[in-house]
Each structure stands twice: as structure tokens, then as C-alpha cells.
Design an enzyme around this catalytic site. Structure first.
Site, PDB file in Angstrom:
ATOM      1  N   GLY A  79       0.816  -1.212   0.000  1.00 57.33           N
ATOM      2  CA  GLY A  79       0.000   0.000   0.000  1.00 57.33           C
ATOM      3  C   GLY A  79       0.845   1.255   0.000  1.00 57.33           C
ATOM      4  O   GLY A  79       0.521   2.241  -0.678  1.00 57.33           O
ATOM      5  N   ASP A  80       1.948   1.219   0.742  1.00 57.75           N
ATOM      6  CA  ASP A  80       2.864   2.362   0.760  1.00 57.75           C
ATOM      7  C   ASP A  80       3.538   2.526  -0.597  1.00 57.75           C
ATOM      8  O   ASP A  80       3.772   3.641  -1.061  1.00 57.75           O
ATOM      9  CB  ASP A  80       3.929   2.183   1.839  1.00 57.75           C
ATOM     10  N   ALA A  81       3.861   1.392  -1.229  1.00 61.64           N
ATOM     11  CA  ALA A  81       4.477   1.447  -2.556  1.00 61.64           C
ATOM     12  C   ALA A  81       3.508   2.052  -3.564  1.00 61.64           C
ATOM     13  O   ALA A  81       3.900   2.863  -4.411  1.00 61.64           O
ATOM     14  CB  ALA A  81       4.900   0.044  -2.999  1.00 61.64           C
TER      15      ALA A  81
END
EC number: 2.7.1.20
Length: 346
Positions: free
Chosen positions: A299-301
Site C-alpha cells: 500500500g505504501d508502494a
């Protein structure tokens, strides 16, 4: 440090991720869920020493916003992204700085002497990961650092701001100050809900920041948690409806509609640009089970790829697909990491 070059300013809780695989026994021992993110309670404290003692640990520069910042830096030219948060004067902080330097992310940490840098035990079981975070000094970040001679010019020059939801557990007033500053200057403020417990237990904190937020990013679980916390009348799985409701939440800067982006793993990403717009659905090119190594940080990526494309001036559609591309890259490796040498994303 040339203040004028940084277009994206990111704020969050810097953590050193301590990743271990085959952690089934840790899940049982510490009463953890296979796919979850929590703040460590007293009963979880021994886990950080246990993983080092009994498991092979992979150390990765972490923290949700820092992961996204590294992703954005991956797809943008050098000196485009700068990140801040609070660390101690210990070896963990030095590892974070070295990791950022390797990946081209500039940082302006607030360093507090005698304090311990935050850490996150990442317990990987199959394709799932359980995150157990101890913030330590990360939750002692001071607003004065943002107003310091070193950092204030960076904020003045930036056109985009990104903050993780986790930061709201201790830094709501700081986030509100930064988001309002962005809104007043007609700049773009992006907030990631980060985890279901943020919407569940820090609802009022979110409500203080949302009026100044231009873009909200969340996954399907975080969307459902927000819907539950705000008594959304429809189905908690109605991502389009929840996105419309969130897009229509009070907004200070009327010059632009709020964009809400809900990812859903390998399923399509749902996007609403304003409460009266129809939901757009962007398909994901799913990987096979054999290609998936670790979903930690996916999700951060996605957020990093999206931010990088957005800052580069790409369209909303192009930015979403850049997020998908970096997300795919991330889950093919252990932890929130990207391929080196660099792969062209934009």
C-alpha cells in the site's frame, strides 16, 4: 540543501522494520492476526528482542510515510522528495539514514539525544504480514522542527504534502497545522488512512485534518472502518459509495474537489473525484501466487508511485497506474523495497 528543488514534503513516524518469515509461532505467542497493523502493548514488548535472538531478521527502512517517500523518490528526479520525522541518536537511526541515502531520499530528521528510534516487528506468514509497532521517540516529534530555519524553507517551497494516518495517534495538531498551511496556499495535501484502527479509534483526529485534505488514500479495510466509524448508511463493502461520502466531507479549499482513492489488493482500485462524480474503476494486473513474495508495504508502494507520478505532472489515471506498478514491484520482494538498478515507471 536547495529548498527550491523539493516538490514533495513527507511527514511521518520513521521506523526500522525488523522482518522475519515463518512467524506462525510468534502470531500465537503474542496473540497477533496474520494480516494486521497494531501499536505494541506491554505484552508485545519482548517481541523485538525475540526476533533478533531466534529468527533471521531483514532490516528495512520503514514507517508508512517514509516507505511512500522512498517510492516517490524512486520514480522522480533527485532532490524532488524530502522526508521528516523524529529519531533517536542510536544505531537504528544511522541505519535509516544509510538506507535513505542508498535510495536517493533526502531527510531532515528531528534527532533527540538519548532516545530510541522507533521499530516495527514484521511477522510474515505466507503472503500475510502482521505489523507490531513501537513508536518510541517517533511520537515525540515537535512542531517547532517544522518551523526551524532548516525545515521551514522546504515547506514553503513544496507543492505537495503527504502524511500517514499513523502520525495522527500523537501528532494531530501538527498535521492540522501543516494541512491548513497547505490548504491556505492552494497546495495539495494528501492523507493516507494507513490502518483500520486509525479510522476506528482516532476518528475525531481524522475529522480535524480532513477539511484541509485534497486527496485521501486507503485500502478496502480502512474504507470499511471509516464507514463504520461515521455511521455510513450503506454497505461497508460499497467502496464507491463510501468514497463519495468521504469526498463530500467538509472541505476548506473549495477550488478543487477532494479525490478519494481506495485500493483493494489485486482487485480494482476505486477513485472518486468529488461527491457528485461517478466512481472510476482502475483494474490491477494481478500477479500469480508464485510471483508474490511479501505484501508488506504494498500500500505504501502504491502511494509512492502515485505521488511520484502526480508530482511529475501526470494525469490521475497515469498516477494510479504508476502506483499499481510500484505496488507490483514491491510484493515481488521481501518488505517495502524497489528494484535496483532502477526500472522506468513513468
Amino acid at each position: 540543501m536547495a529548498a527550491s528543488s523539493y516538490k514533495l514534503f513527507c511527514l511521518g513516524n520513521p521506523l526500522l522494520d525488523m522482518q522475519v518469515t515463518n512467524g506462525e509461532e510468534l502470531l500465537k505467542k503474542y496473540d497477533l492476526k496474520a494480516n494486521d497493523a497494531i501499536l505494541a502493548e506491554e505484552k508485545h514488548t519482548p517481541i523485538y528482542e525475540e526476533v533478533v535472538k531466534n529468527y533471521k531478521v531483514t532490516y528495512v527502512a520503514g514507517g508508512a510515510s517514509q516507505n511512500a517517500a522512498r517510492g516517490a523518490a524512486y520514480v522522480l528526479p533527485p532532490k524532488s522528495v524530502v522526508y521528516t520525522g523524529c529519531v533517536g541518536d542510536d544505531n537504528l537511526a544511522e541505519q535509516l539514514k544509510a538506507a535513505n541515502a542508498r535510495e536517493g531520499l533526502d531527510e531532515v530528521y528531528q534527532v533527540k539525544k538519548g532516545e530510541k528510534t522507533g521499530a516495527c516487528a514484521v511477522v510474515i506468514t505466507g503472503h500475510h504480514r502482521s505489523l507490531v509497532t513501537t513508536l518510541r521517540v517517533a511520537e515525540k516529534f515537535d512542531q517547532s522542527h517544522l518551523e526551524s530555519p532548516e525545515v521551514a524553507p522546504l515547506i514553503a517551497a513544496a507543492q505537495f504534502f503527504y502524511v500517514e494516518g499513523y502520525f495522527l495517534t500523537h501528532g494531530t495538531s501538527i498535521t492540522e497545522w501543516l494541512s491548513k498551511k497547505s490548504s491556505d496556499a492552494n497546495k495539495t495535501f494528501i492523507l493516507n488512512l494507513s490502518a483500520p484502527f486509525i479510522a476506528q479509534f482516532f476518528t475525531e483526529n481524522l475529522k480535524k485534518v480532513l477539511p484541509y485534505t485534497d486527496i485521501v488514500i486507503a485500502n478496502e479495510s480502512e474504507a470499511a472502518a471509516w464507514a463504520e466509524a461515521t455511521n455510513y448508511p450503506g454497505s461497508k463493502s460499497d467502496l464507491a459509495g463510501i468514497a463519495k461520502a468521504l469526498a463530500g466531507y467538509e472541505k476548506a479549499n473549495k477550488a478543487r474537489e477532494r479525490i478519494v482513492i481506495f485500493t483493494h489488493g489485486s482487485e480494482a482500485t476505486t477513485v472518486v473525484s468529488g461527491p457528485n462524480a461517478e466512481a472510476q474503476v482502475f483494474p490491477v494486473k494481478a500477479l500469480s501466487d508464485a510471483e508474490i513474495v511479501d505484501t508488506n508495504g504494498a500500500g505504501d508502494a502504491f502511494a509512492g508511485g502515485f505521488l511520484g507520478a502526480l508530482v511529475a505532472g501526470k494525469s490521475l489515471k497515469e498516477s494510479i497506474f504508476a502506483g499499481h506498478e510500484l505496488g507490483r514491484m514491491c510484493v515481488g520482494q521481501v518488505g517495502p523495497q524497489y528494484k535496483w538498478p532502477k526500472v522506468q515507471v513513468l
